[in-house]
Design a protein around this motif. Sequence first.
Motif, mmCIF file in Angstrom:
data_model
loop_
_atom_site.group_PDB
_atom_site.id
_atom_site.type_symbol
_atom_site.label_atom_id
_atom_site.label_comp_id
_atom_site.label_asym_id
_atom_site.label_seq_id
_atom_site.Cartn_x
_atom_site.Cartn_y
_atom_site.Cartn_z
ATOM 1 N N MET A 1 39.583 53.802 28.318
ATOM 2 C CA MET A 1 38.350 53.460 29.040
ATOM 3 C C MET A 1 38.609 52.585 30.262
ATOM 4 O O MET A 1 37.890 52.652 31.253
ATOM 5 C CB MET A 1 37.345 52.746 28.116
ATOM 6 C CG MET A 1 36.551 53.679 27.268
ATOM 7 S SD MET A 1 35.624 54.888 28.247
ATOM 8 C CE MET A 1 33.959 54.303 28.050
ATOM 9 N N ALA A 2 39.687 51.747 30.205
ATOM 10 C CA ALA A 2 40.031 50.925 31.364
ATOM 11 C C ALA A 2 40.367 51.857 32.519
ATOM 12 O O ALA A 2 40.106 51.578 33.688
ATOM 13 C CB ALA A 2 41.205 50.033 31.027
ATOM 14 N N ASP A 3 40.932 53.028 32.147
ATOM 15 C CA ASP A 3 41.269 54.076 33.081
ATOM 16 C C ASP A 3 40.035 54.500 33.888
ATOM 17 O O ASP A 3 40.097 54.772 35.079
ATOM 18 C CB ASP A 3 41.766 55.235 32.204
ATOM 19 C CG ASP A 3 42.381 56.331 33.021
ATOM 20 O OD1 ASP A 3 42.934 56.008 34.064
ATOM 21 O OD2 ASP A 3 42.271 57.495 32.589
ATOM 22 N N MET A 4 38.907 54.542 33.200
ATOM 23 C CA MET A 4 37.633 54.928 33.809
ATOM 24 C C MET A 4 37.267 53.950 34.936
ATOM 25 O O MET A 4 36.794 54.353 35.997
ATOM 26 C CB MET A 4 36.553 54.923 32.717
ATOM 27 C CG MET A 4 35.196 55.264 33.209
ATOM 28 S SD MET A 4 35.145 56.959 33.803
ATOM 29 C CE MET A 4 33.409 57.120 33.995
ATOM 30 N N MET A 5 37.505 52.655 34.682
ATOM 31 C CA MET A 5 37.201 51.648 35.689
ATOM 32 C C MET A 5 38.058 51.886 36.942
ATOM 33 O O MET A 5 37.568 51.797 38.063
ATOM 34 C CB MET A 5 37.491 50.272 35.067
ATOM 35 C CG MET A 5 36.660 49.152 35.573
ATOM 36 S SD MET A 5 34.912 49.463 35.531
ATOM 37 C CE MET A 5 34.432 48.410 36.868
ATOM 38 N N ASP A 6 39.329 52.240 36.728
ATOM 39 C CA ASP A 6 40.212 52.531 37.877
ATOM 40 C C ASP A 6 39.677 53.716 38.672
ATOM 41 O O ASP A 6 39.723 53.737 39.897
ATOM 42 C CB ASP A 6 41.639 52.870 37.396
ATOM 43 C CG ASP A 6 42.319 51.668 36.788
ATOM 44 O OD1 ASP A 6 41.850 50.538 37.036
ATOM 45 O OD2 ASP A 6 43.297 51.846 36.043
ATOM 46 N N LYS A 7 39.158 54.711 37.941
ATOM 47 C CA LYS A 7 38.625 55.896 38.626
ATOM 48 C C LYS A 7 37.401 55.540 39.471
ATOM 49 O O LYS A 7 37.227 56.042 40.574
ATOM 50 C CB LYS A 7 38.240 56.965 37.597
ATOM 51 C CG LYS A 7 39.438 57.630 36.979
ATOM 52 C CD LYS A 7 39.032 58.665 35.978
ATOM 53 C CE LYS A 7 40.268 59.346 35.391
ATOM 54 N NZ LYS A 7 39.942 60.276 34.339
ATOM 55 N N ILE A 8 36.563 54.664 38.920
ATOM 56 C CA ILE A 8 35.347 54.257 39.657
ATOM 57 C C ILE A 8 35.745 53.456 40.905
ATOM 58 O O ILE A 8 35.245 53.704 41.996
ATOM 59 C CB ILE A 8 34.411 53.400 38.754
ATOM 60 C CG1 ILE A 8 33.943 54.202 37.531
ATOM 61 C CG2 ILE A 8 33.228 52.838 39.532
ATOM 62 C CD1 ILE A 8 32.960 55.294 37.813
ATOM 63 N N VAL A 9 36.670 52.514 40.719
ATOM 64 C CA VAL A 9 37.116 51.685 41.859
ATOM 65 C C VAL A 9 37.714 52.584 42.943
ATOM 66 O O VAL A 9 37.418 52.450 44.127
ATOM 67 C CB VAL A 9 38.156 50.626 41.397
ATOM 68 C CG1 VAL A 9 38.770 49.896 42.579
ATOM 69 C CG2 VAL A 9 37.505 49.638 40.439
ATOM 70 N N SER A 10 38.520 53.559 42.507
ATOM 71 C CA SER A 10 39.179 54.445 43.462
ATOM 72 C C SER A 10 38.159 55.322 44.196
ATOM 73 O O SER A 10 38.218 55.463 45.416
ATOM 74 C CB SER A 10 40.208 55.274 42.687
ATOM 75 O OG SER A 10 40.492 56.439 43.361
ATOM 76 N N LEU A 11 37.194 55.871 43.457
ATOM 77 C CA LEU A 11 36.151 56.693 44.096
ATOM 78 C C LEU A 11 35.339 55.860 45.096
ATOM 79 O O LEU A 11 35.043 56.307 46.205
ATOM 80 C CB LEU A 11 35.213 57.292 43.030
ATOM 81 C CG LEU A 11 34.025 58.058 43.598
ATOM 82 C CD1 LEU A 11 34.430 59.446 44.059
ATOM 83 C CD2 LEU A 11 32.889 58.175 42.605
ATOM 84 N N CYS A 12 35.022 54.639 44.684
ATOM 85 C CA CYS A 12 34.209 53.761 45.543
ATOM 86 C C CYS A 12 34.905 53.504 46.866
ATOM 87 O O CYS A 12 34.282 53.500 47.920
ATOM 88 C CB CYS A 12 33.944 52.429 44.840
ATOM 89 S SG CYS A 12 32.669 52.568 43.607
ATOM 90 N N LYS A 13 36.210 53.292 46.810
ATOM 91 C CA LYS A 13 36.966 53.022 48.047
ATOM 92 C C LYS A 13 37.169 54.310 48.852
ATOM 93 O O LYS A 13 36.929 54.349 50.053
ATOM 94 C CB LYS A 13 38.311 52.386 47.671
ATOM 95 C CG LYS A 13 39.086 51.908 48.885
ATOM 96 C CD LYS A 13 40.360 51.185 48.474
ATOM 97 C CE LYS A 13 41.321 51.045 49.624
ATOM 98 N NZ LYS A 13 41.011 50.093 50.621
ATOM 99 N N ARG A 14 37.572 55.366 48.139
ATOM 100 C CA ARG A 14 37.898 56.642 48.797
ATOM 101 C C ARG A 14 36.717 57.206 49.566
ATOM 102 O O ARG A 14 36.844 57.688 50.670
ATOM 103 C CB ARG A 14 38.323 57.604 47.692
ATOM 104 C CG ARG A 14 38.876 58.917 48.139
ATOM 105 C CD ARG A 14 39.520 59.665 46.969
ATOM 106 N NE ARG A 14 38.592 60.260 46.033
ATOM 107 C CZ ARG A 14 38.472 59.945 44.762
ATOM 108 N NH1 ARG A 14 39.211 58.977 44.256
ATOM 109 N NH2 ARG A 14 37.613 60.557 43.969
ATOM 110 N N ARG A 15 35.536 57.102 48.972
ATOM 111 C CA ARG A 15 34.367 57.749 49.573
ATOM 112 C C ARG A 15 33.452 56.787 50.339
ATOM 113 O O ARG A 15 32.480 57.215 50.944
ATOM 114 C CB ARG A 15 33.549 58.470 48.488
ATOM 115 C CG ARG A 15 34.232 59.691 47.942
ATOM 116 C CD ARG A 15 34.370 60.762 49.011
ATOM 117 N NE ARG A 15 35.079 61.920 48.528
ATOM 118 C CZ ARG A 15 35.848 62.677 49.305
ATOM 119 N NH1 ARG A 15 36.028 62.382 50.570
ATOM 120 N NH2 ARG A 15 36.463 63.721 48.803
#
Length: 434
Positions: A1-15
């Motif tokens: 689930m911590a992985d999920m947080m990384d995905k959200i952070v990455s999407l937020c920055k990327r987009r």
Amino acid sequence: MADMMDKIVSLCKRRGFIFQGSDIYGGLANTWDYGPYGVELKNNVKRAWWKTNVYERDDMLGMDAAILMNPKVWEASGHVKNFFDLKRDCKSCKKRFKDADLKDKSKCPECRGELTESRPFNLMFETHQGAVIDEANLIYLRPETAQGMFVNFLNILDSRHPKLPFGLAQVGKAFRNEITPGNLTFRTREFEQMEIEYFVRPENADKKLQEWIELHFNWYSDLGIKRENLRKRAHGPDELAHYAKACTDIEYNFPFGWSELEGIANRTDFDLKQHSQYSGKDLRFFDDVKKEKILPYIIEPSGGVDRTVLAFLTDAYSEEKVKDDLRVVLKLHKDLAPVKVAVLPLLKNRPEIVEMARAISKDLKKHTVAVYDDTAAIGKLYRRQDEVGTPFCVTVDVQSLQDRQVTVRDRDSMQQERISVDSLKEYLLQKLAG
Ligand code: GAP
């Protein structure tokens, strides 16, 4: 689930939803800046909240009070005396820790250095007003928006003459010198609150508290948060804030665990009583039905904008396998989606197609949030819009030039429909309204 947080952070920055604050200077710890999509999502959350809590009711009024307030406000409210966390400092690395977070209260969890005794640490940010920096000019950045509504209670009574029960709503910045911020926008030192102060006769307070808990629980789920990711949690007596008699949190199942989205408290007559005493003003309400003056009780639903945005982003995030590809989609409620329609030309080297797509987008912009994009091949453009949660994509192709029809693609089902250009606006607006 911590992985999920990384995905959200990455999407937020990327987009372009959320960036690290002061990024080019290496950042300022735990500050976040909302980018082009982030500000739209955040504004949509605040707009949806205001619509439900102010426009759709007859018993609510809006407000926008100053962040800087007379320091006596914070003495009266009890924040100068009671608004603190117990903390310990490491004598070696000088880091500060919240007492409640420490398993071993004697050793630093990071460098194993010796910790000090626990000491109270007031969470209010201090600053000085005017040119002279001394005790007399000390003021605070507000740690809650609530007090701005209490100190205007008389102004509201005198200008709008509301009857009990009635409420005030406010959305605005608050500041707390948190010892342990973290988890993206979940806990920061500068954040926004959406608060309601609902004034009731004391004997109706318990019933109204339950009503607001239900209303607000449903607000999150009506806007798309899965009900299994929401729960209510009543505070134990040792958890209650100094002003509260009862409080229930609405919690969300974040990737880092169940955590508070909003607290709904019965503040009793604590605040009005304190401000009457400290200001010397009579803040009692004259009930002209019962012909008596009373200090109303206050029911306070208090949520955080930034936490709510994070919950909506997390809940909407999904990954789907499409053929051999991974499709990332933000399944945001259409009222929250930053962009409602993207207009895309299938071939950008055909000027007639580009011209038609631009004209459609220009017309749609007058009625909704529409964008035009021709900066990549169609597959990439779809993927880009999926990742930011755009509910509809409109594609103009060669055939459109002949039959004046375009393809409308639904974000979630990926179903495509041919719609005539002449009825496109009504078609989309109806779908977006429904
Ligand atoms: N007026 C009552 C009050 O301020 P609170 O539980 O301390 O109550 C209300 O705060 C809401 O404000 C929380 O439920 C949370 O959503 C948000 N909030 C509080 N501290 C925050 C922080 N450091 N960062 C982000 N949001 C915060």
